[in-house]
Each structure stands twice: as C-alpha cells, then as structure tokens.
Scaffold this motif. Sequence first.
Motif, PDB file in Angstrom:
ATOM      1  N   PRO A  72       0.828  -1.210   0.000  1.00 31.40           N
ATOM      2  CA  PRO A  72       0.000   0.000   0.000  1.00 31.40           C
ATOM      3  C   PRO A  72       0.868   1.269   0.000  1.00 31.40           C
ATOM      4  O   PRO A  72       1.962   1.282   0.562  1.00 31.40           O
ATOM      5  CB  PRO A  72      -0.797  -0.094   1.301  1.00 31.40           C
ATOM      6  CG  PRO A  72      -0.787  -1.545   1.644  1.00 31.40           C
ATOM      7  CD  PRO A  72       0.535  -2.065   1.143  1.00 31.40           C
ATOM      8  N   SER A  80      -9.726   7.312  -2.018  1.00 31.18           N
ATOM      9  CA  SER A  80     -10.057   6.112  -1.245  1.00 31.18           C
ATOM     10  C   SER A  80     -11.160   6.412  -0.238  1.00 31.18           C
ATOM     11  O   SER A  80     -11.315   7.538   0.239  1.00 31.18           O
ATOM     12  CB  SER A  80      -8.824   5.591  -0.509  1.00 31.18           C
ATOM     13  OG  SER A  80      -8.451   6.469   0.534  1.00 31.18           O
ATOM     14  N   TRP A 104      -4.583   2.671  -4.312  1.00 30.66           N
ATOM     15  CA  TRP A 104      -3.887   2.078  -3.167  1.00 30.66           C
ATOM     16  C   TRP A 104      -2.432   1.706  -3.429  1.00 30.66           C
ATOM     17  O   TRP A 104      -1.646   1.624  -2.487  1.00 30.66           O
ATOM     18  CB  TRP A 104      -4.644   0.828  -2.704  1.00 30.66           C
ATOM     19  CG  TRP A 104      -5.868   1.201  -1.952  1.00 30.66           C
ATOM     20  CD1 TRP A 104      -7.149   1.305  -2.433  1.00 30.66           C
ATOM     21  CD2 TRP A 104      -5.933   1.588  -0.597  1.00 30.66           C
ATOM     22  NE1 TRP A 104      -7.995   1.720  -1.446  1.00 30.66           N
ATOM     23  CE2 TRP A 104      -7.276   1.896  -0.305  1.00 30.66           C
ATOM     24  CE3 TRP A 104      -4.990   1.703   0.415  1.00 30.66           C
ATOM     25  CZ2 TRP A 104      -7.686   2.314   0.964  1.00 30.66           C
ATOM     26  CZ3 TRP A 104      -5.397   2.113   1.675  1.00 30.66           C
ATOM     27  CH2 TRP A 104      -6.740   2.410   1.934  1.00 30.66           C
ATOM     28  N   GLU A 117     -12.590  -2.307  -1.435  1.00 27.73           N
ATOM     29  CA  GLU A 117     -12.225  -1.650  -0.177  1.00 27.73           C
ATOM     30  C   GLU A 117     -13.459  -1.549   0.710  1.00 27.73           C
ATOM     31  O   GLU A 117     -14.545  -1.222   0.241  1.00 27.73           O
ATOM     32  CB  GLU A 117     -11.694  -0.232  -0.437  1.00 27.73           C
ATOM     33  CG  GLU A 117     -11.430   0.544   0.829  1.00 27.73           C
ATOM     34  CD  GLU A 117     -11.153   2.020   0.595  1.00 27.73           C
ATOM     35  OE1 GLU A 117     -11.125   2.757   1.606  1.00 27.73           O
ATOM     36  OE2 GLU A 117     -10.982   2.455  -0.558  1.00 27.73           O
TER      37      GLU A 117
END
Length: 141
Positions: A72, A80, A104, A117
């Motif tokens: 990451p 995000s 990411w 996610e």
Amino acid sequence: MTEVMLKLILRDYRKFNMHAVRQLARTFNTSKTAMAYRLVEMVKGPCILAAYRKSGCVWHISSKSIGHQWWPQRVLDPQSNAYSILFNGFRDDATMSDLDADTWFDVPRADRIEIGEQSFRVHDDLIIAPLVASSERMLAD
C-alpha cells in the motif's frame, strides 16, 4: 482464535469482508482489527489489511496469495474511502466498494485493476482498510 476453530466457522463465509469480520469478532469476543488481521493471515483469497493514521501507513499485512510488489502507498489517496472516513468524518463503509488499484498501490498498470475496499475507523486518528484483490495480476508467482 485458533486456526482449527476459525477454519470450521469460515466455511460459512464465502468472502473476506466486514460482515464476516464483524460476525466472527462477536463470536470470538475480539476486536474487528484483531479478527481482520487473523483472517488475512489465514484465508487463501488475495487480500490485504492496512492501517493508516493521518500521517500515513502504520502497518499492513497481506495474505500469502498476494504478490510481494503490492505494498500500500505511504499516504492515503483522497479517492479512497479510507481517506473520506479518516479526514472527512464519513461513516464506515457499509459495503465493499470497487476502486482502481492505483488508488492504493504505486505499481505499473494498477489503474487497469479493480480492488475492493471496505474501511472502518478504529478511533479518531486510525483507520483500517481491508482490501480484496479481484485480479489474478495481484497474485504471487
């Protein structure tokens, strides 16, 4: 949370997601973070768990099936869900959202890969981001 006990119960869950994490955390009377961490250690599916503070990544763990180049990014991308929760006070993700993997990861052609996610807040300055890979390109060799 022994592996034997979890493996028996995991048969009832088809996917690594927060529904499974919450249910199993209640069953074993543990935190969502501890349960998510343990599941990433155990599951065969490609997933990552990353912890972020406003200053950046604190730690992460990847399942054995994720390739070593998929680390990451150091700081959260504003695209995000984790960023929105941590910086803008949004609620925890109720469902898994699909995002481009370049949100990411800084890996060539990550913008052509989708990743799931479903982030949640642990406290004011800590967010946990469970990530689920949907592309075989993220798998270990």
